[in-house]
Enzyme design. Structure first.
Site, mmCIF file in Angstrom:
data_model
loop_
_atom_site.group_PDB
_atom_site.id
_atom_site.type_symbol
_atom_site.label_atom_id
_atom_site.label_comp_id
_atom_site.label_asym_id
_atom_site.label_seq_id
_atom_site.Cartn_x
_atom_site.Cartn_y
_atom_site.Cartn_z
ATOM 1 N N ASP A 44 0.810 -1.205 0.000
ATOM 2 C CA ASP A 44 0.000 0.000 0.000
ATOM 3 C C ASP A 44 0.846 1.259 0.000
ATOM 4 O OD1 ASP A 44 -2.199 -1.379 -0.182
ATOM 5 O OD2 ASP A 44 -3.048 -0.842 1.771
ATOM 6 N N LYS A 129 -29.981 8.635 9.370
ATOM 7 C CA LYS A 129 -29.587 8.252 8.010
ATOM 8 C C LYS A 129 -28.160 7.727 8.096
ATOM 9 C CE LYS A 129 -29.679 9.952 3.275
ATOM 10 N NZ LYS A 129 -28.389 9.478 2.849
ATOM 11 N N CYS A 423 -14.218 25.516 -29.408
ATOM 12 C CA CYS A 423 -14.332 25.720 -30.857
ATOM 13 C C CYS A 423 -14.181 27.191 -31.251
ATOM 14 C CB CYS A 423 -15.652 25.153 -31.374
ATOM 15 S SG CYS A 423 -17.073 26.147 -30.900
HETATM 16 S S1 IVH Z 1 -35.155 4.891 3.068
HETATM 17 C C1 IVH Z 1 -37.598 4.475 -0.726
HETATM 18 N N1 IVH Z 1 -33.981 5.045 5.403
HETATM 19 O O1 IVH Z 1 -29.914 6.881 2.041
HETATM 20 C C2 IVH Z 1 -36.848 4.599 0.558
HETATM 21 N N2 IVH Z 1 -32.608 5.236 3.455
HETATM 22 O O2 IVH Z 1 -29.964 9.068 0.150
HETATM 23 C C3 IVH Z 1 -35.388 4.777 0.366
HETATM 24 N N3 IVH Z 1 -30.220 5.484 3.937
HETATM 25 O O3 IVH Z 1 -30.432 4.905 -0.806
HETATM 26 C C4 IVH Z 1 -34.491 4.648 1.484
HETATM 27 N N4 IVH Z 1 -30.376 5.418 6.118
HETATM 28 O O4 IVH Z 1 -28.928 3.993 1.085
HETATM 29 C C5 IVH Z 1 -33.813 5.073 4.079
HETATM 30 N N5 IVH Z 1 -33.070 5.137 7.545
HETATM 31 C C6 IVH Z 1 -32.906 5.157 6.220
HETATM 32 C C7 IVH Z 1 -31.628 5.300 5.624
HETATM 33 C C8 IVH Z 1 -31.531 5.342 4.235
HETATM 34 C C9 IVH Z 1 -29.543 5.516 5.086
HETATM 35 C C10 IVH Z 1 -29.617 5.624 2.586
HETATM 36 C C11 IVH Z 1 -30.084 4.619 1.560
HETATM 37 C C12 IVH Z 1 -30.685 5.453 0.452
HETATM 38 C C13 IVH Z 1 -29.963 6.746 0.647
HETATM 39 C C14 IVH Z 1 -30.699 7.908 0.005
#
Ligand code: IVH
Length: 689
Positions: A44, A129, A423
């Site tokens: 690495d 999230k 261009c």
């Molecule tokens: S709901 C249709 N819940 O965030 C519902 N997503 O920015 C879609 N994610 O693609 C997802 N925590 O990868 C949901 N509590 C949560 C989440 C979550 C992380 C991510 C997931 C999604 C992305 C969208």
């Protein structure tokens, strides 16, 4: 092994270009060995040395930074060794919000859509999230049978064997769970386990990761599951895909089931009454964040009632019933070394900041968007300035402000070019628009190449193996000038070219041939007409159903007095400005010729609506007046789901006029034209059938 590069200060641009492409090729080679073959041949630290040499060259010669440079690849490269699996229910993304007001607006829009009275409570579930990678876990007969990545949302990669190594992914569900169910959630790595992994990797002289998300991504996409098994991956579950049983009545009820079935659900998840409680949950999660051992990038709010989620439904890429409230962006200070002007598909000149590479929230940033001429002027950004750069989630980094105290006295204000840097055609600003545009049209190589790139891109013709490098080379040698030329490529035309062996030529031709059949919405999107994104292309495909009908109607629509023009501008979601762009596209004889050629080389399938057996399939509907039970948006969405076309005004083509209270002149006109008029109660009966 990597040769030492000549002393950087002595390098001419020409030498630097040669050295840059040599180092890039070397890094790409080692990336493949590491990520795809899992058999790295260098340590690495040796890898890091090559990489930092490349960064040094790019720092001195920012013009060498292209989107395909290894320094611009964030996260682990895509591994092509996994089988692609279509998702039975798409894996969508979320709309982002950054301010409290955005969340109040979101809740207001929910209330409007659902037509809730002020007294009707609206519960939201707030969930952290998680900053990881979303996966879908499929269970059949209660057994884990397949796991996939999100991929492009419609199809993901089969990573079943890797997911089986994660102890938090149950192998078996209890008999109380539905027989067939897909559980969706986020795979992540804890901060402490990420540190431990990096320490361990270092001790072996192996590659380290820049942040827990990248470490989780690199670990999950190993072709060898034995390597994944050694990595500390975890899961939080939060949603479902396909399911063969009735859902509980609330999202929180579903999360409770997930816990009963042994899936980890985030402990900071809360049910909130109204927006105030949701925002309080956001603040509580923000505070708890630094004490958590995993990274979060925001809070997701979801409508708790599942019947309401169903009514709210989806936009093209995200659900209407959820939103992500992101944490504030991370910032860093660096120097603006240059401003490059890029020319896009439609001729817009976009300024891009070339920065002294700097880490922002764990990711190396060397480019930032500057939006447009006015933005540079407004912030008085000058080449050589010390600037604050910000990165939020997946958003392209931005320059927030200039630190004026650090400005050397000789810097002069930036002059935005009035000629296309590619261009040399005049670049003009149309009154009322922020963008300056190159007037060269398709004689401008940048526009022509960008249009070709768009044509083969993932959401358009999706031709694998025809990347930027090939398109640029094919365009230069005049093998491809027009999108239809893509389908003229044959083994003969490739065999005489450097770097194309028999097998690589065969692969490309097979990839092109496999995409000759395409749905009408993708076809329209691929044409790259101004303002026609995926959602609008879908709307057009939906309204006109077949390519020949669409072409015929668009030709007719060139006459502004025609019924076809009226129908086009009246499609809900199109309007005059978009219609103008479509018409100027079809007016162009070159474009007509291209469409004729494409019709010859491809087979465009008719657009099928989701439902084919409803009383509304194929019908054109107009709504007027206020409805009591549902909002206009919900009614329109419902009509489209059932295969109807929604128009804004009455014409011979209208099949139904749905009237609410205070219906005005439309009812009179419908009456004159003998169009069926129905009231809200009959409308509800129609859609509930
Ligand atoms: S709901 C249709 N819940 O965030 C519902 N997503 O920015 C879609 N994610 O693609 C997802 N925590 O990868 C949901 N509590 C949560 C989440 C979550 C992380 C991510 C997931 C999604 C992305 C969208």
């Amino acid at each position: 092994m990597n040769k030492p590069i000549p002393k950087l200060v002595d390098l001419s641009l020409q030498d630097a270009t040669v050295e840059h492409s040599r180092l890039s090729a070397e890094i790409n080679h080692h990336n493949k060995l590491y990520y795809q073959d899992s058999t790295p041949t260098i340590t690495d630290s040796e890898y890091d040395e090559i990489f930092s040499n490349l960064i040094s060259i790019e720092t001195l010669f920012p013009e060498l930074v292209t989107s395909i440079s290894p320094t611009q690849q964030i996260g682990s490269p895509l591994v092509s060794g996994f089988t692609k699996i279509p998702h039975s229910v798409p894996m969508l993304s979320l709309d982002n919000a950054f301010k409290d007001e955005d969340i109040s607006d979101f809740v207001d829009s929910l209330r409007r859509f659902l037509k809730l009275s002020v007294n009707e409570p609206l519960e939201l579930v707030s969930e952290p999230k998680i900053d990881g990678l979303s996966v879908s876990l499929r269970y059949e007969n209660h057994k884990f049978v397949r796991g996939t990545t999100r991929g492009d949302g419609n199809q993901g990669e089969d990573i079943t064997n890797n997911l089986k190594t994660i102890s938090e992914v149950p192998d078996q569900l209890p008999k109380t769970a539905p027989k067939t169910i897909e559980i969706r959630g986020e795979v992540y790595m804890t901060k402490s386990e990420f540190q431990e992994l990096n320490t361990y990797q270092k001790s072996l002289d192996e590659k380290t990761f820049s942040n827990p998300r990248n470490a989780a991504a690199g670990s999950l996409r190993q072709l060898n599951p034995k390597i994944t098994a050694t990595r500390p991956l975890r899961l939080f579950a939060y949603s479902w895909g396909e399911i063969d049983a009735n859902l509980p009545s609330t999202h929180s009820g579903f999360l409770k089931h997930l816990e009963d079935w042994s899936f980890p659900v985030h402990p900071l998840t809360r049910v909130c009454q109204e927006v105030e409680e949701a925002l309080a949950a956001y603040r509580a999660i923000s505070e708890a964040r630094q004490d958590l051992d995993h990274e979060l990038d925001g809070v997701v709010y979801k409508v708790n009632r599942i019947d309401w989620q169903k009514r709210l439904g989806f936009r093209s890429r995200s659900p209407r019933w959820a939103i992500a409230h992101k944490f504030p962006a991370e910032r860093a200070i660096t120097v603006l070394q240059d401003i490059d002007i890029q020319v896009g598909r439609t001729g817009i000149l976009t300024p891009v900041a070339r920065l002294l590479p700097v880490k922002v929230g764990g990711v190396l940033v060397s480019n930032a968007t500057l939006h447009n001429e006015d933005e540079i002027q407004r912030k008085d950004i000058r080449i050589g300035d010390t600037v604050v750069v910000q990165r939020a989630g997946d958003v392209i980094p931005q320059i927030v402000t200039v630190i004026e105290e650090k400005r050397p006295s000789h810097l002069s204000p930036y002059q935005f070019p009035h000629f296309c840097p590619i261009c040399s055609s005049k670049a003009v600003r149309i009154k009322g628009e922020v963008a300056r545009k190159c007037t060269g049209g398709l004689i401008c190589p940048a526009q022509a190449i960008e249009r070709l790139k768009h044509f083969v891109s993932r959401n358009a013709f999706d031709i694998e193996g025809l990347g930027t490098k090939h398109i640029e080379a094919f365009w230069r040698s005049e093998l491809i000038r027009d999108p239809s030329d893509v389908f003229r490529i044959n083994e003969k035309s490739l065999s005489s070219r450097d770097g194309w062996g028999e097998q690589s030529a065969k692969n490309l031709i097979e990839a092109i041939d496999s995409k000759r059949t395409i749905t009408l919405d993708r076809f329209i999107y691929a044409l790259g007409i101004n303002q026609i994104g995926q959602a609008t292309a879908r709307l057009l495909a939906y309204t006109y159903s077949t390519l020949s009908n669409w072409r015929h109607e668009m030709n007719e629509a060139q006459n502004k007095n025609s019924e076809s023009y009226k129908e086009l501008v009246n499609i809900d979601g199109i309007g005059v400005s978009v219609a103008e762009d479509i018409i100027s596209f079809v007016k162009e004889t070159n474009n007509q010729k291209m469409l004729d050629d494409l019709e010859q080389f491809t087979s465009v399938t008719d657009f099928q609506s989701l439902t084919t057996d409803s009383p509304l399939t194929g019908k054109t509907i107009v709504f007027t007046g206020a409805l009591e039970e549902m909002s206009r948006s919900e009614a329109k969405t419902k009509a489209r789901e059932l295969g109807a076309k929604v128009s804004d005004s009455i014409s011979q083509k209208t099949d139904f006029l749905v009237i609410g209270t205070k219906a005005g002149s439309k009812a009179k006109k419908a009456h004159e034209l003998n169009i069926r008029i129905i009231d809200e109660a009959s409308w509800l009966q129609l859609v509930e059938k």
